[in-house]
Design a protein around this motif. Sequence first.
Motif, short mmCIF file in Angstrom:
data_model
loop_
_atom_site.label_atom_id
_atom_site.label_comp_id
_atom_site.label_asym_id
_atom_site.label_seq_id
_atom_site.Cartn_x
_atom_site.Cartn_y
_atom_site.Cartn_z
N SER A 216 -48.78 89.79 62.63
CA SER A 216 -48.84 89.26 61.25
C SER A 216 -47.56 89.53 60.47
O SER A 216 -47.43 89.09 59.32
N GLY A 217 -46.64 90.29 61.08
CA GLY A 217 -45.37 90.54 60.42
C GLY A 217 -45.28 91.88 59.71
O GLY A 217 -44.21 92.24 59.20
N THR A 218 -46.37 92.61 59.67
CA THR A 218 -46.31 93.94 59.04
C THR A 218 -45.64 94.93 59.98
O THR A 218 -45.62 94.75 61.20
N SER A 219 -45.09 95.99 59.41
CA SER A 219 -44.38 96.99 60.20
C SER A 219 -44.70 98.39 59.69
O SER A 219 -44.72 98.62 58.48
N THR A 220 -44.96 99.28 60.63
CA THR A 220 -45.20 100.69 60.31
C THR A 220 -44.03 101.50 60.84
O THR A 220 -43.70 101.44 62.03
N ALA A 221 -43.37 102.25 59.97
CA ALA A 221 -42.18 102.99 60.36
C ALA A 221 -42.53 104.14 61.30
O ALA A 221 -43.67 104.64 61.32
N ALA A 222 -41.54 104.57 62.05
CA ALA A 222 -41.74 105.71 62.97
C ALA A 222 -42.02 107.00 62.22
O ALA A 222 -42.48 107.97 62.82
N THR A 223 -41.78 107.02 60.94
CA THR A 223 -42.04 108.21 60.14
C THR A 223 -43.51 108.33 59.75
O THR A 223 -43.92 109.38 59.24
#
Length: 264
Positions: A216-223
């Motif tokens: 869907s284009g969302t992104s969760t950072a590695a942090t």
Amino acid sequence: MAVSLLTGGAHSMVAQSQETARPPQAPPAAAGPAMQPAAPPKPPPAFYRNLIVLDAAHGGRDNGAQLSSSAVEKDVTLAFAQKLRPALTAQGFTVVVTRDSDPPEELTTDQRAGTANHVRPLACLVIHAAATGSGVHLVSSSLPESVAKSTSGRALVWNKAQAPVVGMSLRLANEVGLTIDAAQLPVLLLRASVPPLDNLVCPAIAIELAPLKTSSGTSTAATDSGYQQRAATAIAAGLASFRNHNAPAPPATPGLLPRPGVPQ
């Protein structure tokens, strides 16, 4: 006075008369049972099946990559390693870390490899983080397995120490990759000479945590703490699977119990 062999009684008596008197001697003690030589110590095992080394990359003056305006890689690798440690402990592993804080001076490649090689773990995980890509990247050494055959019976070259166990490292990456995929996280298997992989004598992979991107284009950072926890749980399950398939527990010896706190 030593009495030499003489012929004739007179000569023998003269020699005996000149001998200095000696006090009577106690009879020799009865011989006891022969002392058995001590059994040689058992050689150390090639590795400890319940021991894992975690190497959080960078640290000290080495910040690693700039992941965001407020996050550098050295802090993320440490935070991820601190989530991996209890996840591995829950799977029955003892964990050794190369660092559990931000040291004043960066650790050298040789120091990191030396820590892992000294304790002979089942595996060493080198932790990295990235601001690009997606999911979890598992990196095995790019050394060819053929190097292991050519160095058989010889002292290992330091920058090719991983060669004899490259095959096991590839199995490790595959086992961990399967459990990451089962956790519905993107996973990518790669080959590269990421320090200190080539200097390690145990199965080893580098684990790079990249942002978690969805269709869907969302992104969760590695942090993200929740993302790190999901990845840590899946990786620990992969290590347990690798142990069961490649280093099964030895049969129990009757009358002997394992010593607490000692990796087997």
